[in-house]
Design a protein around this motif. Structure first.
Motif, PDB file in Angstrom:
ATOM      1  N   ASP A  82       0.826  -1.211   0.000  1.00  0.00           N
ATOM      2  CA  ASP A  82       0.000   0.000   0.000  1.00  0.00           C
ATOM      3  C   ASP A  82       0.860   1.260   0.000  1.00  0.00           C
ATOM      4  O   ASP A  82       0.543   2.237  -0.678  1.00  0.00           O
ATOM      5  CB  ASP A  82      -0.937   0.009   1.219  1.00  0.00           C
ATOM      6  N   GLU A  83       1.941   1.226   0.768  1.00  0.00           N
ATOM      7  CA  GLU A  83       2.844   2.389   0.785  1.00  0.00           C
ATOM      8  C   GLU A  83       3.472   2.582  -0.594  1.00  0.00           C
ATOM      9  O   GLU A  83       3.619   3.704  -1.083  1.00  0.00           O
ATOM     10  CB  GLU A  83       3.931   2.191   1.852  1.00  0.00           C
ATOM     11  N   ALA A  84       3.846   1.466  -1.219  1.00  0.00           N
ATOM     12  CA  ALA A  84       4.454   1.548  -2.549  1.00  0.00           C
ATOM     13  C   ALA A  84       3.454   2.089  -3.560  1.00  0.00           C
ATOM     14  O   ALA A  84       3.783   2.950  -4.386  1.00  0.00           O
ATOM     15  CB  ALA A  84       4.948   0.163  -2.979  1.00  0.00           C
ATOM     16  N   ALA A  85       2.216   1.614  -3.488  1.00  0.00           N
ATOM     17  CA  ALA A  85       1.191   2.099  -4.417  1.00  0.00           C
ATOM     18  C   ALA A  85       1.036   3.606  -4.270  1.00  0.00           C
ATOM     19  O   ALA A  85       0.929   4.339  -5.262  1.00  0.00           O
ATOM     20  CB  ALA A  85      -0.138   1.387  -4.149  1.00  0.00           C
ATOM     21  N   ASN A  86       1.045   4.069  -3.022  1.00  0.00           N
ATOM     22  CA  ASN A  86       0.913   5.502  -2.775  1.00  0.00           C
ATOM     23  C   ASN A  86       2.107   6.268  -3.353  1.00  0.00           C
ATOM     24  O   ASN A  86       1.940   7.274  -4.037  1.00  0.00           O
ATOM     25  CB  ASN A  86       0.790   5.747  -1.278  1.00  0.00           C
ATOM     26  N   GLU A  87       3.308   5.764  -3.111  1.00  0.00           N
ATOM     27  CA  GLU A  87       4.496   6.472  -3.600  1.00  0.00           C
ATOM     28  C   GLU A  87       4.603   6.431  -5.123  1.00  0.00           C
ATOM     29  O   GLU A  87       5.084   7.369  -5.743  1.00  0.00           O
ATOM     30  CB  GLU A  87       5.771   5.892  -2.965  1.00  0.00           C
ATOM     31  N   LEU A  88       4.173   5.302  -5.690  1.00  0.00           N
ATOM     32  CA  LEU A  88       4.269   5.171  -7.151  1.00  0.00           C
ATOM     33  C   LEU A  88       3.076   5.798  -7.858  1.00  0.00           C
ATOM     34  O   LEU A  88       3.070   5.919  -9.088  1.00  0.00           O
ATOM     35  CB  LEU A  88       4.360   3.685  -7.543  1.00  0.00           C
ATOM     36  N   GLY A  89       2.047   6.148  -7.069  1.00  0.00           N
ATOM     37  CA  GLY A  89       0.874   6.793  -7.656  1.00  0.00           C
ATOM     38  C   GLY A  89       0.003   5.844  -8.462  1.00  0.00           C
ATOM     39  O   GLY A  89      -0.561   6.219  -9.479  1.00  0.00           O
ATOM     40  N   VAL A  90      -0.086   4.609  -8.002  1.00  0.00           N
ATOM     41  CA  VAL A  90      -0.975   3.657  -8.679  1.00  0.00           C
ATOM     42  C   VAL A  90      -2.011   3.124  -7.694  1.00  0.00           C
ATOM     43  O   VAL A  90      -1.831   3.187  -6.482  1.00  0.00           O
ATOM     44  CB  VAL A  90      -0.210   2.455  -9.296  1.00  0.00           C
ATOM     45  N   GLU A  91      -3.064   2.598  -8.245  1.00  0.00           N
ATOM     46  CA  GLU A  91      -4.131   2.011  -7.449  1.00  0.00           C
ATOM     47  C   GLU A  91      -3.558   0.771  -6.744  1.00  0.00           C
ATOM     48  O   GLU A  91      -2.867  -0.043  -7.371  1.00  0.00           O
ATOM     49  CB  GLU A  91      -5.269   1.608  -8.406  1.00  0.00           C
ATOM     50  N   PRO A  92      -3.850   0.602  -5.453  1.00  0.00           N
ATOM     51  CA  PRO A  92      -3.212  -0.516  -4.731  1.00  0.00           C
ATOM     52  C   PRO A  92      -3.540  -1.896  -5.296  1.00  0.00           C
ATOM     53  O   PRO A  92      -2.691  -2.792  -5.254  1.00  0.00           O
ATOM     54  CB  PRO A  92      -3.712  -0.364  -3.294  1.00  0.00           C
ATOM     55  N   PHE A  93      -4.740  -2.079  -5.820  1.00  0.00           N
ATOM     56  CA  PHE A  93      -5.045  -3.381  -6.426  1.00  0.00           C
ATOM     57  C   PHE A  93      -4.250  -3.592  -7.711  1.00  0.00           C
ATOM     58  O   PHE A  93      -3.816  -4.699  -8.025  1.00  0.00           O
ATOM     59  CB  PHE A  93      -6.544  -3.513  -6.733  1.00  0.00           C
ATOM     60  N   GLU A  94      -4.076  -2.477  -8.458  1.00  0.00           N
ATOM     61  CA  GLU A  94      -3.348  -2.581  -9.724  1.00  0.00           C
ATOM     62  C   GLU A  94      -1.905  -3.019  -9.470  1.00  0.00           C
ATOM     63  O   GLU A  94      -1.362  -3.878 -10.171  1.00  0.00           O
ATOM     64  CB  GLU A  94      -3.390  -1.218 -10.419  1.00  0.00           C
ATOM     65  N   LEU A  95      -1.303  -2.437  -8.419  1.00  0.00           N
ATOM     66  CA  LEU A  95       0.078  -2.813  -8.107  1.00  0.00           C
ATOM     67  C   LEU A  95       0.165  -4.282  -7.686  1.00  0.00           C
ATOM     68  O   LEU A  95       1.083  -5.009  -8.088  1.00  0.00           O
ATOM     69  CB  LEU A  95       0.624  -1.918  -6.984  1.00  0.00           C
ATOM     70  N   ARG A  96      -0.802  -4.691  -6.916  1.00  0.00           N
ATOM     71  CA  ARG A  96      -0.800  -6.088  -6.474  1.00  0.00           C
ATOM     72  C   ARG A  96      -0.957  -7.031  -7.668  1.00  0.00           C
ATOM     73  O   ARG A  96      -0.218  -8.002  -7.815  1.00  0.00           O
ATOM     74  CB  ARG A  96      -1.920  -6.312  -5.456  1.00  0.00           C
TER      75      ARG A  96
END
Lengths: 803, 166
Positions: free
Chosen positions: A386-400
């Motif tokens: 979740d922290e990575a999604a926030n820093e990378l500016g992507v939706e957390p499900f998309e990153l997963r």
């Protein structure tokens, strides 16, 4: 092995109401503390009020003068009975430092609650009263409380007999971690604190031990999860030969890992029964248990993820400090080590480094608590995603989804070197999002952010997997675990057509009697009601590895299935003989043996059981018995998974958190009893949510336990928890014939990060990127204040720059 | 020692007891009525809940001498004797509902939970989910996560209402 096609069956997969309930709802129970034996004496324990001290004097003579007191002993008085101390069965490194753990301390006490003396009297109250008259003198030693300070040069020692507080450093490196991080376009790094918890099974521990009288053996009743392990370990440590010790786990009121141990009081009761020749009873009070029964978690987690430009994960680094407490209990050092295989979770990556420092402190020992190493790992990776999604500016499900193992990629060997046999993260996620109304809640969240609502909505995601079903023995051996992971079952075919199933698992709320009956009923074609399941008594179930680590169904249930299959194979030979047919011409279905093509030529399992009992006419080349047993050692662990979603309402003015909805979609493979499985998930969720929102064991700088009773340690009640929406996807395991996966710990492992991700998500616009657990109003409010003062500082710095 | 007399689950008892003896220890250790359990020492968990003169009480916070002359009801007295082969026929609707709704796992909190729920339903025969949760605030369960306990209490409430109206 691949999943077999299971024939349609009458029992497996359906909810059968529990056989266990009748005596529990009517109060006709047999908890250990219920036992009253002729001549029984009661033990009360004198415990150290200091976290660390030299014991300069223990004088029990005052206690001996008290009414009803029969005996009293210091550690020195009984030292000869347990020369080696209590066992740790998981020496994770060859040079692991392990304090000698005598059941009654002699020269040095190492945590509040360490035993210094025992008093034996003819009544519960009399023994407790007399402890006040045991004269103990202590010379205080510095208490080691903080894990990182404990490893610094010049730190006082938690055990003066050792020359370090570092019990071990254990490392596992897979892939080229330096390469993964060196040129990574994005690295996300965090420190998470997995706080110390107290398991709090509602039945406190209790032990009764009767000396040899009629039976030429000691009989111990204990509120334990592990009667078989306890028997062996006590035999090895207390000088009673294994075959002269019978251990019974009668009704046991929950465990969650806290009763997966060999405790001082068990050794004390055995030795006192030996010494005094009388039955001995000890029952802990709740407050005593908070000092004397193991705690869980307590890790500092420094974790980082390296990403490519396309947001695929390159690698992960994990460095843990794990608080062992004052002693290494049965599997203390192995708990954080289990995380070595779990930090990568459901994600693909090319490198993973895992380093764990096991640290000795002057606190109650930690050990297995529901999830045991996997909740900590799952918390860190799911928070970090979740922290990575926030820093990378992507939706957390998309990153997963970009990084998880796709359904078509199973079986998949992870970077940690274990093979996930099966999984379908896409299906579980799709179902969870729909049940949760994910898109609708995201829209509402945006509206409330735009409106500046003082109560913000947060959405938390946890897409988890875990490894459970502790087996396979060879793998456990390679991790220096002191035992195997097999399980035993036997099936006794009674002449009247009834059946006894003996299991080496030791249930304490999980419903094995019911579920094992369902497995055996279908396998044998015998009615569910005609089956009894016996367990938890080493004289009845002579062999077993007991219940923990979500292992019972995937290993113990598997053993029941194999033992039943052996019964059927024998019965088929007998049936063929009786029907005067070739064995290959006999078919078995739903309890009936029938000659192919001759519907009238048939017999039943019950008739065969009676015929073999009479033994007047049976095949010459076999014994007159259908009874069978099986010891199975699965080829792999079990990997349940799922997607959990939590919506929290967070009051930004008070810090109060309310769970608005919680959806759990779990994939635990084939389900034997849906109602029992759902119950396991519910209970798991409650404990995981409790870590996120309510519970924390707190020590002060002197090593005093500040949360020493249920007054101060907040176990949630019914009003504190929400309704849970649960559902399942079913991707059968391919590593056991039932297709089942473990379920006991899944809810706990998944839910903690789902809740904290939701709390942080609610506060993200305020600049909050972490909230300490438990996310109490105080911790949430502090996080908001810290973020707001950080932004003020940043703003004034910017202003200063402009001026 | 002090003489106490009380009716427990319909049977009269009289004993000489220490004035400090807790009611729950009187029930468990003296009367050997071990259906009522002890889960803590701070009156938080509710495992020891019984009815004292018709109202729920935590029997770890009452002295046996305080219950002198009282009527005590425990989970052991809840079921009616059943002549039928199916013993569940005699069970109280709460006992049945905890069974059918899987409102228990280890069962240690169950006697207290059932006695507390009985008191709740006598006060409020038709509680909604929130009212059940708040009504059982004083009883801790570590196994079930409470969802099925709530279901069980509401199922029993419906059966009790039906029984009362028929």
């Amino acid at each position: 092995m691949t999943a077999v096609d299971t024939p349609p069956s009458a029992n497996v997969g359906t909810t059968k109401l529990r056989k266990e309930d009748a005596h529990l709802v009517t109060g006709r129970t047999q908890w250990t503390d219920n036992l009253q034996l002729t001549g029984m004496l009661h033990v009360a324990v004198v415990r150290s009020p200091m976290a660390h001290a030299r014991v300069t004097k223990v004088d029990v003579s005052g206690a001996l003068e008290q009414p009803g007191v029969v005996a009293a002993f210091s550690g020195a008085d009984l030292a000869d009975h347990w020369a080696g101390g209590l066992p740790c069965a998981w020496p994770v490194t060859e040079d692991m430092q392990s304090p000698t753990h005598l059941p009654i301390a002699t020269d040095e006490v190492r945590h509040v609650g360490d035993v210094v003396a025992v008093v034996v009297a003819n009544s519960r109250y009399g023994a407790a009263d007399a402890t006040e008259f045991v004269d103990v003198e202590y010379e205080p030693l510095p208490a080691v409380v903080d894990m990182e300070a404990a490893l610094a040069d010049g730190s006082p020692l938690a055990d003066t007999q050792l020359d370090t507080n570092r019990s071990f450093t254990w490392q596992k490196i897979d892939g080229d971690v330096d390469a993964a991080f060196d040129s990574a376009p994005h690295v996300v790094e965090r420190r998470f604190i997995n706080q110390r918890l107290i398991p709090t099974a509602i039945e406190p521990r209790a032990v009764v031990c009767a000396p040899p009288r009629e039976h030429r053996e000691y009989t111990m009743w204990s509120a334990t999860q592990v009667p078989h392990i306890l028997r062996l370990m006590l035999a090895l440590t207390c000088g009673v030969p294994e075959h002269e010790l019978r251990v019974i786990a009668p009704d046991v009121g929950g465990g969650f890992g806290s009763k997966l141990n060999v405790y001082a009081e068990e050794a004390i009761c055995l030795v006192l029964a030996k010494r005094l020749g009388k039955p001995i009873k000890w029952t802990e009070s709740r407050s005593e248990g908070y000092q004397a029964t193991i705690h869980g978690r307590d890790q500092i987690q420094d974790v980082s993820l390296a990403f490519n430009e396309d947001h695929t994960i390159r690698g992960m680094k994990v460095e843990l400090h794990a608080d062992m407490g004052a002693y290494l209990q049965l599997v203390t050092p192995g708990i954080p080590i289990l995380g070595a295989f779990m930090y990568n979770s459901i994600y693909k990556m090319d490198a993973l480094s895992f380093t764990c420092h096991g640290v000795l402190t002057n606190k109650t020992p930690t050990d297995a608590y529901r999830g045991a190493g996997r909740p900590e790992a799952t918390y860190a990776i799911e928070r970090l995603m979740d922290e990575a999604a926030n820093e990378l500016g992507v939706e957390p499900f998309e990153l997963r989804e970009r990084n998880w193992i796709k359904h078509e990629e199973f079986p998949y060997t992870t970077i940690a070197g274990i093979e996930y046999d099966s999984g379908n993260y896409e299906a579980a996620t799709a179902k969870a999002k729909e049940l949760f109304d994910y898109d609708g809640l995201r829209a509402e969240q945006q509206r409330r952010r735009d409106d500046g609502d003082p109560v913000q909505l947060g959405i938390g995601i946890s897409t988890f997997t875990e490894m459970c079903g502790l087996a396979p023995s060879r793998v456990l051996g390679s991790l220096s675990y002191g035992a195997g992971g097999w399980e035993h079952a036997s099936v006794r075919m009674l002449p009247s057509g009834k059946v006894e199933v003996i299991t080496g698992t030791s249930p304490h709320g999980q419903g094995h009697v019911t579920s094992w009956s369902q497995i055996a009923a279908d396998a044998l074609g015998i009615p569910f009601e005609d089956i009894e399941v016996r367990h938890g008594d080493t004289a009845v179930a002579h062999k077993g590895m007991d219940t923990y680590g979500s292992r019972s169904l995937v290993v113990g249930g598997y053993a029941v299935q194999v033992a039943c299959d052996k019964v059927v194979a024998k019965a088929k030979r007998v049936a063929a003989h009786l029907l005067e047919a070739a064995e290959d011409d006999v078919e078995f279905d739903a309890g009936t043996f029938q000659v192919k093509g001759s519907p009238d030529a048939n017999t039943t399992m019950q008739d065969v059981a009676l015929a073999i009992f009479a033994a007047h006419d049976y095949p010459e080349d076999m014994e007159p018995s259908l009874d069978s047993d099986a010891t199975v050692d699965p080829e792999n662990f079990s990997y349940p998974h799922g997607t959990h979603l939590c919506a929290t309402e967070v009051d930004t003015e008070t810090g109060a958190v309310t769970i608005r909805s919680y959806v759990a979609v779990d994939d635990v493979g084939t389900v034997i009893n849906p109602q029992i499985v759902e119950g396991q998930v519910h209970g798991g969720l409650a404990q995981g949510i409790a870590q996120a929102l309510f519970e924390e064991a707190v020590y002060d700088a002197e090593g005093q336990l500040k949360t020493g009773s249920l007054l101060d340690y907040y176990v949630p009640g019914a009003p504190d928890l929400p309704h849970f929406t649960t559902d399942r996807t079913e991707t059968p395991a391919t590593t056991n014939p039932l297709g089942v996966k473990g379920v006991g710990e899944a809810g706990t492992i998944a839910s903690t990060p789902a809740v904290i991700n939701a709390v942080v998500d609610a506060l993200r616009p305020m600049g909050v990127n972490d909230v300490l657990m438990p996310a109490s109003p105080q911790n949430v409010w502090n996080a908001i204040q810290a973020a707001s003062s950080a932004s003020t500082t940043a703003a004034s710095a910017a202003d200063g720059g402009a001026a | 020692m002090t003489r106490v007399g009380m009716t427990v689950d319909g049977e009269p008892y009289e004993h000489e007891v220490e004035p400090r003896l807790l009611l729950v220890h009187y029930l468990r250790d003296v009367l050997e009525k071990t259906g009522t359990n002890i889960g803590c020492d701070t009156s938080n968990c509710g495992a020891c809940t019984v009815h004292l003169d018709g109202r729920s009480a935590k029997s770890c916070t009452v002295l046996a001498v305080q219950a002198d002359g009282s009527q005590v009801d425990t989970v052991e007295g809840l079921a009616e004797p059943s002549s039928d082969a199916d013993e569940t026929d005699g069970w109280h609707p709460l006992q049945k509902a905890f069974h059918t709704e899987h409102g228990l796992q280890c069962g240690y909190c169950t006697p207290g939970m059932i006695m507390a729920a009985k008191d709740l339903l006598e006060e409020n025969p038709d509680p909604d989910e929130t009212e059940v949760r708040e009504g059982l605030e004083g009883n801790l369960c570590r196994c079930t996560g409470y969802v099925n306990i709530v279901k069980a209490v509401r199922t029993a409430a419906a059966e009790l209402r039906e029984g009362a109206s028929s």
